[in-house]
Write a protein that holds these residues in place. Structure first.
Motif, mmCIF file in Angstrom:
data_model
loop_
_atom_site.group_PDB
_atom_site.id
_atom_site.type_symbol
_atom_site.label_atom_id
_atom_site.label_comp_id
_atom_site.label_asym_id
_atom_site.label_seq_id
_atom_site.Cartn_x
_atom_site.Cartn_y
_atom_site.Cartn_z
ATOM 1 N N GLY A 167 -43.280 66.333 55.655
ATOM 2 C CA GLY A 167 -44.217 65.430 56.325
ATOM 3 C C GLY A 167 -43.814 65.147 57.762
ATOM 4 O O GLY A 167 -44.661 65.094 58.661
ATOM 5 N N ALA A 168 -42.516 64.992 58.008
ATOM 6 C CA ALA A 168 -42.037 64.755 59.376
ATOM 7 C C ALA A 168 -42.312 65.972 60.259
ATOM 8 O O ALA A 168 -42.691 65.829 61.427
ATOM 9 N N ALA A 169 -42.136 67.172 59.712
ATOM 10 C CA ALA A 169 -42.447 68.387 60.470
ATOM 11 C C ALA A 169 -43.939 68.456 60.791
ATOM 12 O O ALA A 169 -44.327 68.830 61.909
ATOM 13 N N MET A 170 -44.775 68.076 59.832
ATOM 14 C CA MET A 170 -46.224 68.071 60.078
ATOM 15 C C MET A 170 -46.591 67.031 61.134
ATOM 16 O O MET A 170 -47.425 67.279 62.010
ATOM 17 N N ILE A 202 -48.402 67.560 64.814
ATOM 18 C CA ILE A 202 -49.551 66.784 65.277
ATOM 19 C C ILE A 202 -49.232 66.115 66.615
ATOM 20 O O ILE A 202 -50.077 66.073 67.518
ATOM 21 N N ALA A 203 -48.004 65.623 66.762
ATOM 22 C CA ALA A 203 -47.606 64.985 68.021
ATOM 23 C C ALA A 203 -47.639 65.983 69.173
ATOM 24 O O ALA A 203 -48.090 65.651 70.274
ATOM 25 N N VAL A 204 -47.187 67.210 68.924
ATOM 26 C CA VAL A 204 -47.241 68.248 69.966
ATOM 27 C C VAL A 204 -48.693 68.520 70.355
ATOM 28 O O VAL A 204 -49.031 68.642 71.530
ATOM 29 N N ARG A 205 -49.557 68.621 69.347
ATOM 30 C CA ARG A 205 -50.980 68.852 69.625
ATOM 31 C C ARG A 205 -51.580 67.683 70.415
ATOM 32 O O ARG A 205 -52.344 67.888 71.368
ATOM 33 N N LEU A 206 -51.223 66.453 70.062
ATOM 34 C CA LEU A 206 -51.715 65.278 70.773
ATOM 35 C C LEU A 206 -51.224 65.284 72.220
ATOM 36 O O LEU A 206 -51.997 65.032 73.144
ATOM 37 N N LEU A 207 -49.959 65.608 72.414
ATOM 38 C CA LEU A 207 -49.416 65.666 73.774
ATOM 39 C C LEU A 207 -50.062 66.786 74.586
ATOM 40 O O LEU A 207 -50.294 66.626 75.785
ATOM 41 N N SER A 208 -50.371 67.913 73.944
ATOM 42 C CA SER A 208 -51.030 68.993 74.673
ATOM 43 C C SER A 208 -52.446 68.620 75.090
ATOM 44 O O SER A 208 -52.934 69.076 76.117
ATOM 45 N N ASP A 209 -53.097 67.771 74.306
ATOM 46 C CA ASP A 209 -54.431 67.291 74.688
ATOM 47 C C ASP A 209 -54.352 66.322 75.864
ATOM 48 O O ASP A 209 -55.235 66.297 76.713
#
Length: 192
Positions: free
Chosen positions: A176-179, A183-190
């Motif tokens: 879950g932490a890896a997931m 998601i955090a990387v995707r949010l930061l890329s947005d």
């Protein structure tokens, strides 16, 4: 079509995802109702990665990729977590409603696509209209937050569960932490 080093990494990830997903689904050693949800998660994620990466400019792969699978992927993972923990939420009346966002936005996308992609009728606005662009951006953000919400819920359920063995809980917390990190990387890329 030339392949960059990152393309090779993505292709290897896709092949690995399909191989692992199919092995979990069909190998007798891994076959279980619980693992079916993990296989569904991995196969759907690998399929989405492939469809997002491919540049074949073919209608059907592009169309299938345009559907909001992002609302379905975390539900498979959530079901997997519940089944691994044998959690009481498996008997909850609301559990099938977790599929509702995917079905709801699939229906809305089909209404738009019957005009924009299939020309079966005409909507009062074009695909390039600012309202549709806003809807599309809103949907991407909503899918990201839906994923974050379900993963955080999974982490909380795993952390608070006292019935499952420690090793199983630790595995789910790490997964879950890896997931959540993804998601955090995707949010930061947005944002960037």
């Amino acid at each position: 079509m030339s392949l960059s080093p990152s393309d090779f990494f993505i292709i290897a990830s896709i092949i690995q995802g399909f191989s692992i997903g199919l092995a979990i689904l069909y190998a007798p050693f891994f076959r279980s109702k619980t693992n079916n949800y993990l296989a569904g998660f991995i196969l759907t994620l690998s399929g989405m990665t492939f469809l997002g990466w491919q540049e074949f400019d073919l209608f059907w792969p592009d169309y299938i990729w345009s559907l909001m699978w992002e609302f379905l992927i975390p539900v498979f993972l959530f079901q997997y977590f519940l089944r691994v923990l044998a959690h009481r939420f498996l008997r909850a009346v609301w559990l099938p409603w977790l599929y509702f966002p995917f079905i709801f936005f699939l229906a809305i996308d089909l209404v738009f696509d019957l005009d924009f992609s299939f020309d079966l009728y005409k909507l009062p606005f074009k695909e390039s209209h600012p309202v549709y662009d806003g809807y599309d951006s809103f949907l991407d953000s909503l899918a990201l937050w839906w994923n974050a919400f379900l993963v955080l819920w999974m982490l909380r359920i795993s952390r608070d569960d006292n019935q499952a063995p420690h090793e199983r809980r630790r595995w789910l917390l790490r997964f879950g932490a890896a997931m959540l990190a993804t998601i955090a990387v995707r949010l930061l890329s947005d944002i960037v």
